[in-house]
Write a protein that holds these residues in place. Structure first.
Motif, short mmCIF file in Angstrom:
data_model
loop_
_atom_site.label_atom_id
_atom_site.label_comp_id
_atom_site.label_asym_id
_atom_site.label_seq_id
_atom_site.Cartn_x
_atom_site.Cartn_y
_atom_site.Cartn_z
N LEU A 1 43.55 -2.54 -4.96
CA LEU A 1 42.83 -3.81 -5.12
C LEU A 1 43.73 -4.81 -5.85
N PHE A 2 44.38 -4.31 -6.88
CA PHE A 2 45.26 -5.15 -7.70
C PHE A 2 46.41 -5.70 -6.86
N GLY B 1 43.13 -3.86 3.14
CA GLY B 1 41.72 -4.26 3.23
C GLY B 1 41.49 -5.56 2.47
N VAL B 2 42.04 -5.64 1.28
CA VAL B 2 41.88 -6.85 0.46
C VAL B 2 42.50 -8.04 1.19
N LYS B 3 43.66 -7.81 1.79
CA LYS B 3 44.35 -8.89 2.52
C LYS B 3 43.53 -9.37 3.71
N SER C 1 32.37 -14.93 -10.28
CA SER C 1 33.39 -14.48 -11.22
C SER C 1 34.31 -13.51 -10.48
N PRO C 2 35.50 -13.23 -11.04
CA PRO C 2 36.40 -12.30 -10.36
C PRO C 2 35.72 -10.95 -10.04
N LEU C 3 34.92 -10.47 -10.98
CA LEU C 3 34.24 -9.19 -10.76
C LEU C 3 33.23 -9.30 -9.61
N GLU C 4 32.49 -10.41 -9.58
CA GLU C 4 31.53 -10.61 -8.49
C GLU C 4 32.25 -10.70 -7.14
N LYS C 5 33.41 -11.34 -7.16
CA LYS C 5 34.19 -11.43 -5.93
C LYS C 5 34.56 -10.04 -5.44
N ILE C 6 35.00 -9.19 -6.37
CA ILE C 6 35.40 -7.84 -5.98
C ILE C 6 34.21 -7.07 -5.42
N LEU D 1 35.19 -5.62 -1.90
CA LEU D 1 34.93 -4.21 -1.62
C LEU D 1 34.24 -3.97 -0.27
N PRO D 2 33.16 -4.71 0.04
CA PRO D 2 32.54 -4.47 1.34
C PRO D 2 33.51 -4.64 2.51
N VAL D 3 34.40 -5.63 2.41
CA VAL D 3 35.37 -5.83 3.49
C VAL D 3 36.40 -4.69 3.49
#
Ligand SMILES: Nc1ncnc2c1ncn2[C@@H]1O[C@H](COP(=O)(O)OP(=O)(O)OP(=O)(O)O)[C@@H](O)[C@H]1O
Ligand SMILES: [Mg+2]
Lengths: 271, 264
Positions: free
Chosen positions: A99-100, A160-162, A178-183, A188-190
């Motif tokens: 993810l990072f 996946g993140v890309k 927020s960044p956490l909400e984005k993740i 994550l779902p994507v």
């Protein structure tokens, strides 16, 4: 019954007969090579070619004579335990790292060279070093599997993140996530289908590697068992080992595939 | 109520091009938009309509100039400037209901579970999608998806609704249907709307004012057309309305005589 199904049963059966023929041929030519019948008796018990009554490897898989002499079931359990331990560790580390790497260009630039260099190294090359560090067979095997599994997980998670489309990120921006909400709500779902693809690849390779790793570490495990049977000149058991390893690998892949499909939104709504 | 609601002051947008001079996409844009006004922006492809809208939404920053909403500087994107994207941008793993719920939940965290459900259902109904509320975006038509996009944008009670060719990807019948939807919603709940379009009839039908942009580079507002037509507007009756015909002709002449684009 439809013809497709008949083909699916009949054709493999024909190939099976063909393989048995070739196998018998080899057994005729190579001295001491086990015949299909020998192997069958060794697996399921019966009277062998020398006229001795035998207990099959698969008909008594649960026996425990002593610490170094256990049935094939226990060998398999030991291998599976190591694979899962290393695999789970790899997920715990690999997914956040992926993810990072996927989210931050800086992290990507910093880590990518190392990922690219270490990925093609056979995990077995690490084994002596790990053995030296841990001085323990079990930890060595688990950490070898960890190193095996982590690369596909990191790479696929980052992929996946890309793949998260700019549009979804725009939605997140407008809603001021927020960044956490984005993740959690978008990335994550994507990424989940990609992460599971990585996990499936990892598990497949881990199962390949564990057999070889255990041949080197010894002690217990299906890899050790196959090597041990070679040393005991029980060549038929090597063939049984190969088939058992293949079947388990096959089932692991099916199970992983089913879990992956369950979490893959694209397989649900054809989105 | 102050007339000054949304104002664009001397907006310029430059895109840096490696090894070359900056590309000046739009420049010198000045515009006052009144509350509850429907504005459409029309202009040839590449003139900078999306660029302008992205600056208002805050998804992209202007190089020069200021954008003020109720006398406050606009900085970065935010829910008071909701966007309906051309490709709907629904999250494909969430149902119609959940897509709207996600937005409302985030923007109005103070709502109780009951109020939340009521609000989401209200906006699902507003675009007549009650029957499809549990479907995933992949299971509904393009027109329905775009309706969800509109419902999602309106559900967070934005001060301005920004739409970048919201119906561009749809066939003309679906398009007409969505225009009706939008006008009906606007009739009930007033919103301030800025809509980018390529379609002259759509611009006249929907808007109070049509902003016509010159061609890029250095595109700017060429003319502003007031559409003095009563609402509710009926597309069939309008066809013979002298004001409608005047507006259409004004846009046509702007786009194809004064600022014709030969490379299209
Ligand atoms: N990120 C960017 N970098 C460089 N140039 C850009 C960038 N984004 C847009 N442009 C240029 O700015 C100009 C305006 O683009 P914009 O997308 O705003 O046009 P548009 O009016 O929305 O066109 P269309 O009707 O085709 O959507 C174009 O010439 C485009 O090439
Ligand atoms: Mg555009």
């Amino acid at each position: 019954m439809n013809t497709e199904l008949v083909k699916k049963i009949v054709l493999p059966f024909l190939v099976f007969l063909f393989i048995i023929q070739i196998w018998s041929g080899i057994a005729n030519v190579v001295e001491d090579f086990p015949t299909p019948t020998d192997t069958y008796v060794a697996a399921f018990g019966g009277v062998n070619a020398d006229g001795d009554e035998m207990v099959g490897v698969l008909s008594d898989p649960f026996y425990v004579n002593n610490q170094d002499d256990k049935g094939i079931f226990w060998q398999i359990v030991a291998s599976l335990e190591r694979v899962f331990a290393g695999f789970v560790l790899a997920i715990l580390v690999g997914v956040p790292v992926g993810l990072f790497v996927g989210m931050s260009k800086t992290a990507q630039y910093a880590l990518n060279p190392f990922i690219q260099i270490f990925k093609p190294v056979s995990p077995l090359a690490w084994l002596p070093l790990l053995l030296f560090i841990f001085q323990d067979i079990n930890l060595t095997a688990i950490s070898t599997i960890f190193i095996t599994s982590i690369w596909p997980i990191i790479i696929n998670t980052a992929l996946g993140v890309k793949s998260v489309s700019e549009d979804y990120m725009n939605v997140a921006k407008v809603l001021r996530f927020s960044p956490l909400e984005k993740i959690i709500q978008i990335i994550l779902p994507v990424s989940v289908p990609y992460i599971f693809t990585g996990m499936r690849l990892s598990l497949g390779i881990a199962w390949l590697v564990i057999v070889a790793a255990e041949m080197l570490t010894g002690g217990i495990g299906i890899g050790f068992w196959i090597w041990d049977e070679y040393n005991n000149l029980n060549y038929h058991n090597i063939i049984i080992g190969i088939i058992v390893v293949g079947l388990i690998g096959f089932f692991l892949d099916i199970i992983m595939g089913k879990i992956a499909d369950y979490f893959d939104y694209t397989k649900k709504g054809r989105a | 109520m102050s007339e000054k609601f949304l104002s664009l002051q001397n907006i310029e947008k430059r895109f840096p091009i490696p090894g070359k001079e900056d590309y000046i996409a739009v420049t010198d844009v000045n515009l006052e938009i009144k509350k509850n006004e429907i504005i459409s922006i029309i202009g040839h492809s590449g003139c900078g309509k999306s660029t302008l809208l992205n600056m208002i939404s805050g998804l992209d920053a202007q190089t020069e100039g200021a954008i003020l909403l109720e006398n406050k500087h606009v900085q970065g994107p935010g829910p008071e400037r909701a966007v309906v994207f051309q490709n709907h941008s629904l999250l494909p793993w969430l149902s119609v209901y959940q897509n709207i719920e996600m937005a409302v939940k985030k923007v109005m965290p103070e709502l109780s579970a009951f109020e939340l459900r009521e609000r989401v259902e209200k906006f699902v109904s507003m675009v007549n999608l009650d029957h499809a509320k549990d479907k995933l975006p992949g299971e509904i038509s393009g027109g329905m998806k775009q309706r969800v996009g509109i419902a999602r944008a309106l559900s967070i009670q934005p001060k301005v609704l920004l739409m970048d060719e919201p119906f561009g990807a749809l066939d003309s019948l679906t398009r007409a249907n969505l225009q009706e939807h939008l006008m009906r919603i606007q009739q009930n709940v007033k919103n301030t709307v800025i809509v980018i379009t390529h379609d002259i009839d759509e611009a006249v039908l929907l808007s109070d004012r049509v902003i016509m942009m010159t061609n890029g580079p250095e595109a700017t507002i060429g003319e502003i057309l007031e559409v003095n037509l009563e609402r509710p507007r009926n597309r069939v009756e309008l066809q013979h309305d002298p004001e409608y015909i005047r507006c259409r002709e004004a846009i046509l002449s702007f786009l194809y005589e004064k600022f014709a684009k030969d490379d299209e």
